[in-house]
Scaffold this motif. Sequence first.
Motif, short mmCIF file in Angstrom:
data_model
loop_
_atom_site.label_atom_id
_atom_site.label_comp_id
_atom_site.label_asym_id
_atom_site.label_seq_id
_atom_site.Cartn_x
_atom_site.Cartn_y
_atom_site.Cartn_z
N ASP A 183 15.84 8.67 -0.53
CA ASP A 183 14.69 8.08 0.15
C ASP A 183 15.09 6.73 0.73
O ASP A 183 15.36 5.78 0.00
CB ASP A 183 13.54 7.91 -0.84
CG ASP A 183 12.23 7.57 -0.17
OD1 ASP A 183 12.24 7.24 1.03
OD2 ASP A 183 11.18 7.63 -0.85
N VAL A 211 12.19 8.09 7.93
CA VAL A 211 11.22 8.16 9.04
C VAL A 211 10.20 7.03 9.01
O VAL A 211 9.52 6.78 10.00
CB VAL A 211 10.47 9.52 9.04
CG1 VAL A 211 11.39 10.65 9.38
CG2 VAL A 211 9.78 9.77 7.70
N GLY A 212 10.07 6.34 7.89
CA GLY A 212 9.11 5.25 7.81
C GLY A 212 7.67 5.71 7.73
O GLY A 212 6.76 5.03 8.24
N ILE A 213 7.45 6.85 7.10
CA ILE A 213 6.09 7.37 6.89
C ILE A 213 5.90 7.58 5.39
O ILE A 213 6.63 8.37 4.78
CB ILE A 213 5.87 8.70 7.64
CG1 ILE A 213 6.08 8.51 9.15
CG2 ILE A 213 4.47 9.24 7.36
CD1 ILE A 213 6.02 9.81 9.93
N SER A 268 15.59 11.07 3.82
CA SER A 268 14.41 10.78 4.63
C SER A 268 14.42 9.33 5.07
O SER A 268 14.46 8.42 4.26
CB SER A 268 13.12 11.08 3.86
OG SER A 268 12.00 10.93 4.72
N LYS A 299 5.19 8.82 1.90
CA LYS A 299 5.03 10.12 1.27
C LYS A 299 5.13 11.28 2.27
O LYS A 299 4.47 12.30 2.13
CB LYS A 299 3.71 10.18 0.50
CG LYS A 299 3.64 9.16 -0.63
CD LYS A 299 2.42 9.36 -1.52
CE LYS A 299 2.43 8.37 -2.68
NZ LYS A 299 1.29 8.58 -3.60
N PHE A 300 5.99 11.12 3.25
CA PHE A 300 6.20 12.16 4.27
C PHE A 300 6.80 13.43 3.66
O PHE A 300 6.40 14.54 3.98
CB PHE A 300 7.14 11.61 5.36
CG PHE A 300 7.67 12.66 6.29
CD1 PHE A 300 6.92 13.11 7.37
CD2 PHE A 300 8.93 13.23 6.09
CE1 PHE A 300 7.40 14.08 8.22
CE2 PHE A 300 9.42 14.20 6.95
CZ PHE A 300 8.65 14.63 8.01
N GLY A 306 13.07 5.26 3.10
CA GLY A 306 11.85 4.68 3.65
C GLY A 306 11.39 3.43 2.94
O GLY A 306 11.53 3.28 1.72
N ASN A 334 7.79 1.53 3.06
CA ASN A 334 6.42 1.55 3.57
C ASN A 334 5.50 0.85 2.58
O ASN A 334 5.80 0.75 1.38
CB ASN A 334 5.94 3.00 3.74
CG ASN A 334 6.96 3.88 4.44
OD1 ASN A 334 7.16 3.78 5.63
ND2 ASN A 334 7.63 4.75 3.68
N ASP A 376 9.49 7.20 1.70
CA ASP A 376 9.09 8.33 2.53
C ASP A 376 8.80 9.58 1.70
O ASP A 376 8.27 10.55 2.21
CB ASP A 376 10.22 8.70 3.51
CG ASP A 376 10.37 7.71 4.64
OD1 ASP A 376 9.52 6.81 4.78
OD2 ASP A 376 11.35 7.85 5.40
#
Length: 275
Positions: A218, A199-201, A197, A203-204, A220, A222, A231
Amino acid sequence: MILDGKSVAEKTYSEIREKIEGMVSLPSLVLLCDEPDSSNKTYMKSIVKQGEKLGINVVIENTGEDPIAQVHRMNSDPSIAGVMIMHPLKNADEKSVLAALDPSKDLEGRTVSNLGGIVNDEEFFAPPTAEAVMEMLFQYDINPKGRDVTIVGRSNTVGKPLALLLLKKGVDATVTVCHSRSRDIAEKTFNSDIVVSAVGIAKFLKREMVRPGSIVIDVGINFLDGKLVGDVDYDEVSQIAAAITPVPGGVGSVTTALLFKHYLKSLERMGRIAR
């Protein structure tokens, strides 16, 4: 299993220390920036700090009136082994600045030459974050050959180059890349052996999106309620995944280490140290 990036990074740093031990007047690593945001400031600060630990001079240089001329100067300066152009540049055409950078000094692998070179194994450097994912898999004996890998995110620094690295002969993964226009992302991630993952969101990636026994990477970075998170909904997903990277202490730690490994490779190409 928790895939600890700090231990992988320290192994890389040990190799670097061994190579440069006793050397004086090492060339610099330059971070070229333009009104950096808070995340870039934090990242640059960590690079400078790690450089100090290794005895490598990391210089933060602000763009002037003619950043392309600055880059040309760095290209020809033997006292500079590598350059990072911090994204985004707010007061300059970033693509033009990148195009001016010598690919052999492009430690982040962001130039067209380096990104395109991945296809034919001709790059000087691949993007270190994408490489860090590969390094984590390698160090923990996770063989992606023949496995279904889904990457969520198609950036030029992670998603796209990582897909190419996974598709290389000898690696031989089967890769799906998802993005903001993809349908049924949860179905694709659930049916994968390895999920990455990026995506830079915060807990996506939820528990229901991950098949029990899969491997979750992970990428991400953030901030949620003032805390650094990835993420992946780590508390939930870690209960069912066979292996997972934490944030912090996962891929990010290895990314910085590989940046300095790229610096080391640049020294080798410059003839400053033996290959």
